[in-house]
Scaffold this motif. Structure first.
Motif, short mmCIF file in Angstrom:
data_model
loop_
_atom_site.label_atom_id
_atom_site.label_comp_id
_atom_site.label_asym_id
_atom_site.label_seq_id
_atom_site.Cartn_x
_atom_site.Cartn_y
_atom_site.Cartn_z
N ASN A 1 36.12 30.93 -17.42
CA ASN A 1 36.42 32.20 -16.76
C ASN A 1 36.74 33.31 -17.78
N ILE A 2 37.46 32.95 -18.84
CA ILE A 2 37.78 33.94 -19.88
C ILE A 2 36.50 34.40 -20.58
N VAL A 3 35.64 33.46 -20.91
CA VAL A 3 34.35 33.80 -21.56
C VAL A 3 33.53 34.69 -20.63
N LEU A 4 33.50 34.39 -19.35
CA LEU A 4 32.75 35.20 -18.38
C LEU A 4 33.36 36.59 -18.28
N ALA A 5 34.68 36.71 -18.23
CA ALA A 5 35.34 38.01 -18.12
C ALA A 5 35.07 38.87 -19.35
N VAL A 6 35.14 38.27 -20.54
CA VAL A 6 34.86 39.01 -21.77
C VAL A 6 33.40 39.46 -21.78
N SER A 7 32.50 38.61 -21.36
CA SER A 7 31.08 38.97 -21.31
C SER A 7 30.83 40.15 -20.38
N VAL A 8 31.48 40.14 -19.22
CA VAL A 8 31.32 41.24 -18.27
C VAL A 8 31.88 42.53 -18.85
N LEU A 9 33.04 42.48 -19.51
CA LEU A 9 33.63 43.68 -20.13
C LEU A 9 32.72 44.23 -21.24
N VAL A 10 32.17 43.37 -22.06
CA VAL A 10 31.24 43.82 -23.12
C VAL A 10 30.01 44.47 -22.49
N TYR A 11 29.49 43.88 -21.43
CA TYR A 11 28.32 44.44 -20.75
C TYR A 11 28.62 45.83 -20.18
N VAL A 12 29.78 45.98 -19.54
CA VAL A 12 30.17 47.28 -18.98
C VAL A 12 30.33 48.31 -20.10
N GLN A 13 30.93 47.91 -21.22
CA GLN A 13 31.08 48.83 -22.34
C GLN A 13 29.72 49.23 -22.90
N CYS A 14 28.80 48.31 -23.00
CA CYS A 14 27.44 48.62 -23.49
C CYS A 14 26.75 49.63 -22.57
N ILE A 15 26.91 49.47 -21.27
CA ILE A 15 26.31 50.41 -20.32
C ILE A 15 26.92 51.80 -20.51
N GLY A 16 28.24 51.87 -20.67
CA GLY A 16 28.90 53.17 -20.89
C GLY A 16 28.44 53.83 -22.19
N THR A 17 28.34 53.04 -23.25
CA THR A 17 27.88 53.57 -24.53
C THR A 17 26.44 54.05 -24.43
N GLN A 18 25.60 53.26 -23.78
CA GLN A 18 24.19 53.65 -23.62
C GLN A 18 24.07 54.93 -22.80
#
Length: 195
Positions: A20-37
């Motif tokens: 669950n922690i790995v999944l949560a971190v992955s989702v946060l990184v994905y959201v940050q990448c979308i914001g940066t893009q």
């Protein structure tokens, strides 16, 4: 599971928690990448719009019907970077004063989506014995000088304010919005006209 075997069937609570922690971190990184893009896309769109606007302004300069007085009208609004005495640098310089487009032409519009848009048209001027003028012999790489400006086949040090057929210029477009960094695009070009 057979009695006496040491393996466990299924997942332990710790394994589920780590997953669950790995999944949560992955989702946060994905959201940050979308914001940066999204920010990068917006910045790219703004710069493209600024380049198109600069191109329209340069075309207006080239279409100026009063070619004979163009240098005289541009020179009072022109200024040089204090750190570039050799007139060789094309870097962005926020210390340079820029002007609203209406200081140059009243018939050129700028897109309001860029915020506050200002221009600077730099034209060369060198001082020789107290006389500041457009000179073919000026050592000014930013402007492509020295070069024959009046088409007579010779490069001399006399003033060419009144008999140029080619005029070197660096045109800067600066745009800014409240709370954002000032941005700038520039173009070094030659304006040509007939006398």
């Amino acid at each position: 599971m057979q009695p006496g075997s040491h393996g466990a069937a299924g997942f332990s609570l710790i394994e589920v928690l780590v997953a669950n922690i790995v999944l949560a971190v992955s989702v946060l990184v994905y959201v940050q990448c979308i914001g940066t893009q999204s920010k990068l896309n917006r910045a790219t769109e703004e710069k493209a719009l600024a380049v198109v606007t600069l191109g329209r302004f340069v075309e207006r300069l080239r279409a100026d019907t009063n070619w004979a007085t163009l240098y005289a009208r541009l020179r009072p609004l022109s200024m040089e970077s204090t750190d570039d005495a050799k007139l060789s640098d094309l870097a962005i310089d926020p210390a340079l004063k820029t002007w609203p487009v209406t200081n140059y032409y009243s018939d050129v519009s700028v897109p309001p989506s860029l915020g506050r848009v200002t221009f600077l048209v730099q034209v060369p001027a060198t001082d020789s014995m107290g006389v500041v003028a457009l000179r073919e012999s000026a050592p000014a790489p930013r402007y492509g000088l020295p070069r024959d400006l009046n088409g007579d086949g010779a490069i001399d040090s006399g003033p060419r304010n009144d008999d140029y057929t080619a005029l070197p210029a660096v045109i800067r477009l600066r745009w800014e919005r409240a709370g954002q960094q000032v941005r700038e695009v520039l173009l070094a070009t030659w304006l040509r006209g007939e006398r």
